[in-house]
Structures are given as structure tokens and as C-alpha cells.
Design a protein around this motif. Structure first.
Motif, short mmCIF file in Angstrom:
data_model
loop_
_atom_site.label_atom_id
_atom_site.label_comp_id
_atom_site.label_asym_id
_atom_site.label_seq_id
_atom_site.Cartn_x
_atom_site.Cartn_y
_atom_site.Cartn_z
N GLY A 7 44.32 32.99 38.77
CA GLY A 7 44.04 31.65 39.26
C GLY A 7 42.66 31.53 39.86
O GLY A 7 41.79 32.38 39.69
N THR A 8 42.45 30.44 40.61
CA THR A 8 41.14 30.18 41.21
C THR A 8 41.12 30.43 42.72
O THR A 8 40.09 30.23 43.36
N ALA A 9 42.24 30.84 43.30
CA ALA A 9 42.28 31.12 44.73
C ALA A 9 41.47 32.36 45.06
O ALA A 9 41.19 33.19 44.19
N THR A 14 45.45 34.99 47.06
CA THR A 14 46.20 35.54 45.94
C THR A 14 47.10 36.68 46.41
O THR A 14 48.25 36.79 45.99
N LEU A 15 46.58 37.51 47.28
CA LEU A 15 47.37 38.61 47.84
C LEU A 15 48.60 38.07 48.58
O LEU A 15 49.72 38.56 48.40
N VAL A 34 38.29 40.11 41.05
CA VAL A 34 37.73 38.85 40.58
C VAL A 34 38.44 38.28 39.35
O VAL A 34 38.43 37.08 39.13
N GLU A 35 39.05 39.13 38.55
CA GLU A 35 39.63 38.64 37.31
C GLU A 35 41.13 38.85 37.20
O GLU A 35 41.75 38.38 36.25
N ARG A 36 41.75 39.57 38.14
CA ARG A 36 43.13 39.96 37.92
C ARG A 36 43.89 40.13 39.22
O ARG A 36 43.31 40.27 40.28
#
Length: 245
Positions: A7-9, A14-15, A34-36
């Protein structure tokens, strides 16, 4: 490794988003960069064929996230297994199972002992950037409680990437100043400093606080690896040597 929608968070949000899911499926660690966003699961299957072992380990996750059994295949030439199609049940996007010790970076293997979690985390620095890695421990025994306890660190560091195991974490970010200034900004108090002469082109500066919190700053003229410090990704599988590959 179960890959999830990034996502973009930012990495910290995200964590927090995936900590409950990590608890649900019994993950040993969580990586966000950054990507995953990856949930890491280690396991041990002994006295079985390697291909069957990987399928057995994957079975529950395939059904939980909506993959078909035929979407998961073993790659005999490289000895790992992965999904070849997206699942029907988000937020998962990919499932990969490797043999233990399959991914091992020289720098982390040499210098990272005892500072786990020790895994590849990408932050895409420019050549002139100084990459910082902060290793912290918190009083927690689960992924979810560890993420809760990390909140003060996440606010101070604003990491580009985070790796979490129960009770400890590695936070990656771009340094804003020199080693002692960064240590003061992070509130480490009195620190013992040192240097790791990694090779002819770069050096790792270290600062260790009284409670064991450790800050690394990597400087050098060589291009900064996106995988720095390229340490082993923990995904265990024990195959009895008496069984064929």
C-alpha cells in the motif's frame, strides 16, 4: 515468507496494520520496507522429501488466503517453492518457501551476529546517503505486543524499513547527522562507539547504549547496497539427510 500488500502507508503504519495478522498465523517475524510487507514463518519438517515438505508447510496458508493448490509449485533447480498466481483473498500477494540459509549476505553474516532480526531490508538510498540501522529490544514476547512497545522508537526514527521479531526490532532510516548527534537525537544517552572496517571502500560506525540498543551508520565511497546490511533471512526447514532431494 508470506508477502502482503504494501500500500501507500508509511512503514510504521503498515507494521501496525499487519501485527494482528502476524499473530493469527503464528509468524516469527515481520518485515516492512519500501516495496513490500512480509510475514516470516520458520518451521521444521524432518524425514520427508523437500518438495513434499514445502507443500505441507504451505497448505494452511494457501487455503487461508484463497490460493489453489496448483498455484504453488516447487522449483527443483533452485530448491524453493512459490505461488505463481495471485490469491482470491487479500491482503496476501505471494507465498515463498526457501531452504534454511538460502539467502546469506557477507556483510551481515560477518558483523551482524547477536543483533537479530537480521534480514534484508531495502530502503533505496542515493549514493551520497548514509544508511542507519537501529537495533532495539523491548519487553514483549509476541509480535503484536512488540509492535505496541516500539511506538516511541517508530515516532523518533520514522523508519523507511522495519524488521521485527518478538521482543526486538531493526529499524532502517537515512541518517541526518553524525553518529553521536544521531545517538543524542534518539535519546540513547551515554554510548560506546566503535568502527567496523567492512572493506576497503566503506566503514560501519557503531554506537551502543548501556541497555544494548545499538546504532549503525554505514559510510563509504562504494554504492550503498539496497539490501544493506544484507543479513540472513530466517526461514528454517530441516530435511533429514537420509532422504532424497
Amino acid at each position: 515468507m508470506l508477502r502482503l500488500e504494501r500500500g501507500t502507508a508509511n512503514a510504521a503504519d503498515t507494521l501496525r496494520r499487519y501485527a494482528p495478522l502476524a499473530e493469527e498465523i503464528g509468524a516469527d517475524g515481520v518485515d516492512v520496507d519500501v516495496e513490500r510487507a512480509d510475514l516470516l514463518l520458520s518451521g521444521s519438517l524432518v524425514a520427508v522429501n523437500e518438495e513434499r515438505a514445502m507443500h505441507a508447510m504451505a497448505h494452511r496458508l494457501l487455503h487461508r488466503f484463497g490460493w489453489r493448490e496448483q498455484d504453488f509449485g516447487y522449483m527443483r533447480n533452485v530448491r524453493y517453492a512459490e505461488t505463481s498466481a495471485p490469491p482470491s483473498g487479500p491482503p496476501a500477494t505471494r507465498l515463498v518457501i526457501d531452504r534454511a540459509d538460502q539467502e546469506l549476505g557477507w556483510e551481515g553474516a560477518t558483523h551482524g551476529t547477536g543483533l537479530t532480526p537480521d534480514r534484508n531490508l531495502e530502503i533505496e538510498p542515493a549514493k551520497a546517503d548514509v544508511v542507519a540501522r537501529l537495533f532495539v529490544s523491548v519487553p514483549a514476547t509476541t509480535i503484536a505486543r512488540t509492535v505496541e512497545a516500539l511506538d516511541p522508537w517508530l515516532a523518533r526514527v520514522e523508519p523507511a524499513a522495519v524488521g521485527v521479531d518478538p521482543g526486538r526490532a531493526a529499524l532502517l532510516f537515512l541518517a541526518r547527522a553524525d553518529l553521536r548527534t544521531e545517538a543524542e537525537r534518539l535519546g540513547l544517552g551515554r554510548v560506546e562507539t566503535g568502527r567496523i572496517e567492512a572493506d576497503a571502500d566503506h566503514v560501519i560506525e557503531t554506537a551502543t547504549a548501556a541497555d544494548g540498543t545499538t546504532l549503525w551508520l554505514r559510510r563509504g565511497t562504494d554504492p550503498v547496497s539496497r539490501l544493506w546490511p544484507g543479513i540472513i533471512e530466517i526461514r528454517e526447514m530441516v530435511i533429514d539427510p537420509s532422504y532424497p532431494d
